[in-house]
Design a protein around this motif. Structure first.
Motif, PDB file in Angstrom:
ATOM      1  N   GLY A 157       0.819  -1.215   0.000  1.00 16.25           N
ATOM      2  CA  GLY A 157       0.000   0.000   0.000  1.00 16.25           C
ATOM      3  C   GLY A 157       0.849   1.261   0.000  1.00 16.25           C
ATOM      4  N   MET A 158       1.894   1.274   0.824  1.00 14.47           N
ATOM      5  CA  MET A 158       2.767   2.450   0.900  1.00 14.47           C
ATOM      6  C   MET A 158       3.513   2.652  -0.416  1.00 14.47           C
ATOM      7  SD  MET A 158       2.439   4.281   3.515  1.00 14.47           S
ATOM      8  CE  MET A 158       3.837   5.406   3.616  1.00 14.47           C
ATOM      9  N   VAL A 190       3.275   5.942  -2.717  1.00 15.30           N
ATOM     10  CA  VAL A 190       4.448   6.765  -3.032  1.00 15.30           C
ATOM     11  C   VAL A 190       4.605   6.915  -4.546  1.00 15.30           C
ATOM     12  CG1 VAL A 190       6.976   6.819  -2.918  1.00 15.30           C
ATOM     13  CG2 VAL A 190       5.655   6.301  -0.869  1.00 15.30           C
ATOM     14  N   VAL A 191       4.370   5.811  -5.293  1.00 18.24           N
ATOM     15  CA  VAL A 191       4.478   5.875  -6.760  1.00 18.24           C
ATOM     16  C   VAL A 191       3.440   6.852  -7.330  1.00 18.24           C
ATOM     17  CG1 VAL A 191       4.115   4.561  -8.889  1.00 18.24           C
ATOM     18  CG2 VAL A 191       5.508   3.603  -7.049  1.00 18.24           C
ATOM     19  N   PHE A 248      -0.569   8.429   5.449  1.00 16.73           N
ATOM     20  CA  PHE A 248      -1.214   7.287   4.793  1.00 16.73           C
ATOM     21  C   PHE A 248      -0.779   5.961   5.418  1.00 16.73           C
ATOM     22  CE2 PHE A 248      -1.647   4.083   1.421  1.00 16.73           C
ATOM     23  CZ  PHE A 248      -3.008   4.172   1.240  1.00 16.73           C
ATOM     24  N   ALA A 249       0.401   5.937   6.036  1.00 16.44           N
ATOM     25  CA  ALA A 249       0.880   4.709   6.687  1.00 16.44           C
ATOM     26  C   ALA A 249      -0.124   4.219   7.724  1.00 16.44           C
ATOM     27  CB  ALA A 249       2.232   4.932   7.341  1.00 16.44           C
ATOM     28  N   MET A 250      -0.749   5.175   8.432  1.00 17.62           N
ATOM     29  CA  MET A 250      -1.730   4.782   9.438  1.00 17.62           C
ATOM     30  C   MET A 250      -2.967   4.182   8.763  1.00 17.62           C
ATOM     31  SD  MET A 250      -3.417   6.966  12.511  1.00 17.62           S
ATOM     32  CE  MET A 250      -4.577   7.899  11.556  1.00 17.62           C
ATOM     33  N   SER A 251      -3.458   4.856   7.712  1.00 22.99           N
ATOM     34  CA  SER A 251      -4.641   4.335   7.012  1.00 22.99           C
ATOM     35  C   SER A 251      -4.382   2.932   6.492  1.00 22.99           C
ATOM     36  CB  SER A 251      -5.012   5.250   5.844  1.00 22.99           C
ATOM     37  OG  SER A 251      -5.172   6.567   6.281  1.00 22.99           O
ATOM     38  N   VAL A 252      -3.203   2.747   5.867  1.00 27.20           N
ATOM     39  CA  VAL A 252      -2.935   1.447   5.247  1.00 27.20           C
ATOM     40  C   VAL A 252      -2.799   0.358   6.318  1.00 27.20           C
ATOM     41  CG1 VAL A 252      -0.411   1.475   5.053  1.00 27.20           C
ATOM     42  CG2 VAL A 252      -1.743   0.425   3.287  1.00 27.20           C
TER      43      VAL A 252
END
Lengths: 106, 250
Positions: free
Chosen positions: A93-94, A98-99, B179-183
């Motif tokens: 997901g990260m 990022v992409v 977004f790290a938290m959401s994911v």
């Protein structure tokens, strides 16, 4: 912002939830419906946090194929359904996020 | 003489258990590393001081609740609202405790206090294997201690690291690392989606979270949670009643 008050308050509610059953260890029994209801707490609370984070990442509702938070969130959900592994989901997901955000500068 | 040898053996067993507990928690610690670092980096921009962030990790020690607290602070929520939300988010730990109760009954209160403080998602996952799959749990509480000490020291260390990184690279907050938290949360929710009541609960919570965004102090989170849980519980009870009635039709 009274940080000390916040931290002490958070400690008290967190610790009492964790200690409650250990303290009475088996002397008290909870009704079945309560235990069942508690099962729904983690996914429900987490979902209520995820929704605005991916749909309103910048303060305004943003539904579209150019919203990297939304697209990467959907991608992460697919990966999670497929692999059922938390670490894989986080990394995939990260990377996807990022992409989208920096590779295509959305 | 023999009692001395015996106490030496017992000490060795306790040490062995602690090490095994730390080892069993390692894979889960790997997952918590980015989480802790990102918590540290996001603290400053959310309005929590460096010392406040470190103190929160040392004293509260509850990953997802700490993240949510940051989000609420950034949104300008009042302290009682943040504390109430922490309570709701951590309610899931009651389930973990319920599972472990038969294993702590014989322990003195000081052990129970200590174990309660370290009761996280990760330590529960690590120790439930030890407690439920292996026999001879006489010294298993030392395994528990080893697990949560490893988890705890990593969490505090990563928070500190994140605070330092955040001060070195103030731009980090614009990178969208939130977004790290959401994911992470997405990866935690999906495995729950196995039954109709669970789907119902999550869909209602998602819709209600969006519908109540306008409420002050982020109270919508609470409303969405209550609506979702009621939906799931109602569906569960209805399905159970229907399946109990079915055989009588035949």
């Amino acid at each position: 912002m009274n940080e000390a008050g916040l931290i002490v308050g958070m400690f008290l509610v967190t610790f009492s939830v964790r200690y409650l059953l250990f303290a009475v260890a088996g002397k008290v029994h909870f009704p079945g419906w309560l235990i069942t209801g508690l099962n729904f707490v983690p996914p429900v609370v987490l979902t209520a946090i995820i929704m605005p984070a991916v749909l309103v990442p910048r303060g305004e509702l943003w539904i579209g194929v150019n919203n990297p938070w939304l697209l990467a969130g959907l991608f992460a959900a697919l990966v999670s359904f497929w692999r059922k592994d938390l670490l894989t989901t986080i990394i995939a997901g990260m990377l996807f996020f990022v992409v989208l955000r920096f590779g295509f500068s959305f | 003489m023999s009692s001395q040898i015996l106490s030496q053996t017992v000490t060795a067993i306790k040490r062995r258990e602690m090490l095994d507990g730390a080892k069993a928690t390692l894979p889960l610690i790997v997952g918590a590393i980015p989480f802790g670092i990102i918590f540290g980096t996001l603290a400053g921009p959310s309005g929590l001081s460096a010392w406040g962030a470190l103190a929160m990790s040392v004293i509260v020690f509850a990953g997802s609740a700490q993240f949510i607290a940051l989000g609420l602070m950034a949104a300008g929520a009042a302290i009682p609202v943040i504390i109430a939300t922490t309570f709701v988010v951590n309610l899931r730990h009651i389930l973990y405790a319920a599972n472990l109760v038969p294993k702590v009954r014989h322990l003195p209160q000081r052990w129970r206090l200590m174990m309660a403080f370290g009761l996280t998602d990760e330590t529960f996952a690590a120790v439930s294997n030890r407690f439920l799959l292996q026999e001879n749990t006489t010294h298993a509480h030392w395994f528990y201690l080893g697990s949560w000490l490893a988890m705890y020291s990593n969490w505090v260390l990563c928070t500190g690291l994140g605070i330092g990184l955040g001060e070195l690279f103030p731009d980090m907050t614009h990178w969208g690392l939130d977004f790290a938290m959401s994911v992470t949360f997405i990866g935690m929710v999906v495995p729950y989606l196995k039954s109709k009541p669970m789907w119902g609960a999550v869909i209602v919570a998602a819709a209600m979270a969006m519908a109540t965004l306008g409420l002050p102090h982020k109270l919508g989170l609470m409303v969405a949670a209550i609506c979702g849980i009621s939906t799931g519980l109602s569906m569960h009870l209805l399905l159970k009643r229907n399946s109990a009635q079915e055989p009588s039709h035949e």
